[in-house]
Design an enzyme around this catalytic site. Structure first.
Site, mmCIF file in Angstrom:
data_model
loop_
_atom_site.group_PDB
_atom_site.id
_atom_site.type_symbol
_atom_site.label_atom_id
_atom_site.label_comp_id
_atom_site.label_asym_id
_atom_site.label_seq_id
_atom_site.Cartn_x
_atom_site.Cartn_y
_atom_site.Cartn_z
ATOM 1 C CE1 TYR A 188 -16.988 24.781 -28.914
ATOM 2 C CE2 TYR A 188 -19.206 25.559 -29.246
ATOM 3 C CZ TYR A 188 -17.797 25.816 -29.320
ATOM 4 O OH TYR A 188 -17.261 27.039 -29.262
ATOM 5 C CB CYS A 189 -15.697 19.578 -24.834
ATOM 6 S SG CYS A 189 -15.870 17.962 -25.367
ATOM 7 C CD GLN A 190 -9.877 21.444 -28.374
ATOM 8 O OE1 GLN A 190 -10.518 22.444 -27.871
ATOM 9 N NE2 GLN A 190 -9.561 21.157 -29.766
#
Length: 141
Positions: free
Chosen positions: A99-101
């Site tokens: 995941y990222c932002q």
């Protein structure tokens, strides 16, 4: 409708910016669909964490990770993924949840892992924003 052509000719810069932004949006959607990485919604992502002994991987920058991350997430920034993927030290068939932002950077990082022959790589659709919108907790440890 008759003034549409006049609007375009009078405001060609605005129209060009609109077309460029629309193109980038479409490109982003198409790239996400064709990337081959399965995107999981927050519920599916959480289920994999809890039931499949998955490795959670945060690919945001260090400052963002320090402000809060999913519990027990490992941190390898997306820009370092090529050099540092060996730090995962997991079997290639263990589920890896990336995941990222917002969900776009994690797709690229997941693609790197897939190229390194990891067989179960998933990305959080909507990224940490979707996680927070679902009122799920973050850790700062």
């Amino acid at each position: 409708m008759q003034h549409f052509g006049e609007f375009i000719s009078n405001h060609w810069i605005l129209w060009s910016v609109f077309i460029a932004l629309l193109g980038m949006l479409v490109w982003s959607l198409i790239a996400g669909i064709t990337a081959g990485i399965k995107q999981l919604n927050v519920t599916e992502f959480t289920r994999k964490i809890n039931h499949d002994k998955a490795v959670v991987l945060d690919v945001r920058e260090a400052e963002a990770y320090a402000k809060g991350h999913i519990l027990n997430a490992r941190h390898i920034p997306a820009g370092s993924m090529e050099e540092r993927f060996a730090e995962l030290k997991v079997q290639r068939d263990v589920p890896i949840l990336v995941y990222c932002q917002t969900g776009s950077t994690s797709l690229r990082a997941a693609k790197v892992l897939e190229k390194k022959e990891f067989t179960q790589v998933y990305s959080l659709k909507g990224g940490l924003q979707a996680w927070l919108e679902s009122k799920l907790p973050l850790s700062t440890d």
